[in-house]
Design a protein around this motif. Structure first.
Motif, PDB file in Angstrom:
ATOM      1  N   THR A  28       0.799  -1.226  -0.332  1.00 50.61           N
ATOM      2  CA  THR A  28       0.035   0.122   0.396  1.00 50.61           C
ATOM      3  C   THR A  28       1.222   0.832  -0.153  1.00 50.61           C
ATOM      4  O   THR A  28       2.025   1.134   0.386  1.00 50.61           O
ATOM      5  CB  THR A  28      -0.614  -0.264   0.522  1.00 50.61           C
ATOM      6  OG1 THR A  28       0.013  -0.254   2.956  1.00 50.61           O
ATOM      7  CG2 THR A  28      -1.605  -0.992   1.132  1.00 50.61           C
ATOM      8  N   GLY A  29       0.182   1.731  -0.882  1.00 53.26           N
ATOM      9  CA  GLY A  29       0.508   3.922  -0.368  1.00 53.26           C
ATOM     10  C   GLY A  29       0.022   4.697  -1.016  1.00 53.26           C
ATOM     11  O   GLY A  29      -1.027   5.141  -0.462  1.00 53.26           O
ATOM     12  N   VAL A  30       1.275   6.096  -1.880  1.00 52.41           N
ATOM     13  CA  VAL A  30       0.588   6.785  -1.461  1.00 52.41           C
ATOM     14  C   VAL A  30       1.085   7.626  -3.535  1.00 52.41           C
ATOM     15  O   VAL A  30       2.514   7.099  -3.604  1.00 52.41           O
ATOM     16  CB  VAL A  30       1.707   8.158  -0.732  1.00 52.41           C
ATOM     17  CG1 VAL A  30       0.917   9.276  -1.842  1.00 52.41           C
ATOM     18  CG2 VAL A  30       0.730   7.860   0.817  1.00 52.41           C
ATOM     19  N   LEU A  31       0.388   7.914  -3.822  1.00 49.77           N
ATOM     20  CA  LEU A  31       0.958   8.615  -5.648  1.00 49.77           C
ATOM     21  C   LEU A  31       0.882   9.906  -4.989  1.00 49.77           C
ATOM     22  O   LEU A  31      -0.388  10.666  -4.267  1.00 49.77           O
ATOM     23  CB  LEU A  31       0.169   8.111  -6.889  1.00 49.77           C
ATOM     24  CG  LEU A  31      -0.725   6.602  -6.835  1.00 49.77           C
ATOM     25  CD1 LEU A  31      -1.209   6.517  -7.855  1.00 49.77           C
ATOM     26  CD2 LEU A  31       1.207   6.663  -7.746  1.00 49.77           C
ATOM     27  N   VAL A  32       1.515  10.271  -5.267  1.00 48.93           N
ATOM     28  CA  VAL A  32       1.832  12.135  -5.346  1.00 48.93           C
ATOM     29  C   VAL A  32       2.027  12.729  -6.799  1.00 48.93           C
ATOM     30  O   VAL A  32       3.323  12.872  -7.485  1.00 48.93           O
ATOM     31  CB  VAL A  32       2.729  12.869  -4.683  1.00 48.93           C
ATOM     32  CG1 VAL A  32       2.863  14.285  -3.734  1.00 48.93           C
ATOM     33  CG2 VAL A  32       2.504  12.494  -2.877  1.00 48.93           C
ATOM     34  N   GLN A  33       1.695  13.601  -7.573  1.00 40.66           N
ATOM     35  CA  GLN A  33       1.358  14.247  -8.955  1.00 40.66           C
ATOM     36  C   GLN A  33       1.985  15.614  -7.988  1.00 40.66           C
ATOM     37  O   GLN A  33       1.006  16.383  -7.838  1.00 40.66           O
ATOM     38  CB  GLN A  33       0.551  14.532  -9.621  1.00 40.66           C
ATOM     39  CG  GLN A  33       0.549  14.993 -11.066  1.00 40.66           C
ATOM     40  CD  GLN A  33      -0.794  14.902 -11.835  1.00 40.66           C
ATOM     41  OE1 GLN A  33      -2.104  15.271 -10.728  1.00 40.66           O
ATOM     42  NE2 GLN A  33      -1.560  14.664 -13.198  1.00 40.66           N
ATOM     43  N   VAL A  34       2.748  15.888  -8.997  1.00 36.58           N
ATOM     44  CA  VAL A  34       3.845  16.487  -8.096  1.00 36.58           C
ATOM     45  C   VAL A  34       3.907  17.631  -9.918  1.00 36.58           C
ATOM     46  O   VAL A  34       3.953  17.553 -10.859  1.00 36.58           O
ATOM     47  CB  VAL A  34       5.534  16.981  -8.322  1.00 36.58           C
ATOM     48  CG1 VAL A  34       5.979  18.216  -7.897  1.00 36.58           C
ATOM     49  CG2 VAL A  34       5.613  15.586  -6.086  1.00 36.58           C
ATOM     50  N   LEU A  35       3.450  18.940  -9.408  1.00 36.27           N
ATOM     51  CA  LEU A  35       2.661  19.983 -11.087  1.00 36.27           C
ATOM     52  C   LEU A  35       3.637  21.233 -10.451  1.00 36.27           C
ATOM     53  O   LEU A  35       3.222  22.237  -9.093  1.00 36.27           O
ATOM     54  CB  LEU A  35       1.306  20.560 -11.227  1.00 36.27           C
ATOM     55  CG  LEU A  35       1.102  18.417 -11.756  1.00 36.27           C
ATOM     56  CD1 LEU A  35      -0.714  19.289 -11.523  1.00 36.27           C
ATOM     57  CD2 LEU A  35       1.285  18.192 -12.639  1.00 36.27           C
ATOM     58  N   ASP A  36       3.723  22.147 -11.656  1.00 38.85           N
ATOM     59  CA  ASP A  36       4.375  23.317 -11.724  1.00 38.85           C
ATOM     60  C   ASP A  36       2.882  24.372 -11.688  1.00 38.85           C
ATOM     61  O   ASP A  36       2.282  23.775 -12.258  1.00 38.85           O
ATOM     62  CB  ASP A  36       5.067  23.828 -12.112  1.00 38.85           C
ATOM     63  CG  ASP A  36       5.214  25.681 -12.464  1.00 38.85           C
ATOM     64  OD1 ASP A  36       6.664  25.743 -11.770  1.00 38.85           O
ATOM     65  OD2 ASP A  36       5.140  26.352 -12.777  1.00 38.85           O
TER      66      ASP A  36
END
Length: 302
Positions: free
Chosen positions: A213-221
């Motif tokens: 299990t975990g986490v998705l982090v979408q990093v955007l400008d």
């Protein structure tokens, strides 16, 4: 020079020598690790108990003894105050493994403002800062690609820092690495997730099969979110392999935002089906809030 003069000279030179030695030692530490430690220090964290019985040292609760409990498990002092026997349970404290994947593709090098961190820099900072907090809490942290298997301790932070600052990849967009992830562990993936979504879907399927299990982090400008372009504009991928020219960039804004919203919804759905969490972080926002959220998410009981 007399003995007294020699002693005085040594005493006066000691602070300068100590400072030079400290500066030389600090210079050998990766700047990313220094920044990650500083970020971690700004986050105030309380005690986070797992609230599960098992191996550990911290008392959790008393429970009524059951058939099959060993006599040594009975708390005779507590049992003496009642008509039944009680077992003294301890809080579960077994360390878990957390795997990090930080997209090193060329798209992550983008920043819409020279004064703002590139997506890659922010992603690496968040990954290493959460590693600092997790390792301090007794967890094992490593990289999902197997370059740095999960370990605890300060030396592991140096390994992670060095690995995360290696040369960027050549692909325009990255794909998560899951081959080295241990079963029943946790994972953190940081990327803009703007490339082909099929590898992301496949990686989450493999992780789910392993009980990860975990986490998705979408990093955007912020520029990628707002799409502030007007008139004649040439859009190029950071690697230069993709290019699109338009004379009316403003006309593309609504379609672009709709596509971005669709991608975010797809990522949220994939994360939900895999039992993961999803969030979006913008490089124009403070890193502290994202770090606190990530730490809480990764320490959450499954």
């Amino acid at each position: 020079m007399s003995a007294a003069q020699t002693s005085a000279a040594r005493t006066s030179a000691r602070p300068a020598g100590l400072r030079r030695g400290a500066e030389a030692l600090a210079a050998t530490l990766p700047p990313l690790l220094a920044d990650a430690r500083h970020l971690a220090a700004t986050v105030q964290l309380g005690q986070h108990g797992r609230r599960r019985s098992g191996m550990g040292d911290e008392f959790w609760q008393y429970r009524a003894a059951h058939a099959g409990d060993e006599a040594r498990a009975i708390d005779w002092r507590r049992s003496g105050r009642a008509d039944q026997q009680f077992v003294r349970e301890k809080e579960w404290q077994a360390a878990q493994s957390v795997h990090l994947w930080v997209d090193d593709a060329r798209s992550m090098e983008f920043t819409g403002d020279p004064k703002r961190q590139a997506k890659a820099d922010r992603a690496r900072l968040l990954a290493l800062a959460v590693a600092v907090l997790l390792i301090r809490a007794g967890e094992r942290v490593g990289l999902a690609d197997g370059i740095a298997p999960p370990r605890s301790g300060e030396v592991q932070l140096l390994r992670l820092s060095e690995a995360l600052t290696r040369a960027a990849g050549q692909a325009d967009y990255g794909a998560p690495e899951v081959r080295a992830i241990l079963p029943a562990s946790r994972a953190l993936f940081l990327s803009d997730f703007l490339g082909d979504i099929a590898p992301v879907e496949a990686a989450l399927a493999i992780a789910a099969d392993k009980g990860v299990t975990g986490v998705l982090v979408q990093v955007l400008d912020p520029v990628e979110e707002a799409f502030p372009f007007e008139g004649r504009t040439i859009f190029e991928s950071m690697g230069g392999t993709l290019s699109h020219e338009t004379r009316k960039a403003g006309d593309l804004r609504d379609r672009y935002r709709a596509r971005l919203a669709e991608r975010r919804a797809r990522l949220m759905d994939l994360a939900r089906k895999a039992g993961w969490l999803f969030t979006t972080h913008h490089t124009g926002d403070p890193a502290q809030g994202a770090l606190l959220w990530l730490y809480a998410a990764l320490r959450k009981d499954g």
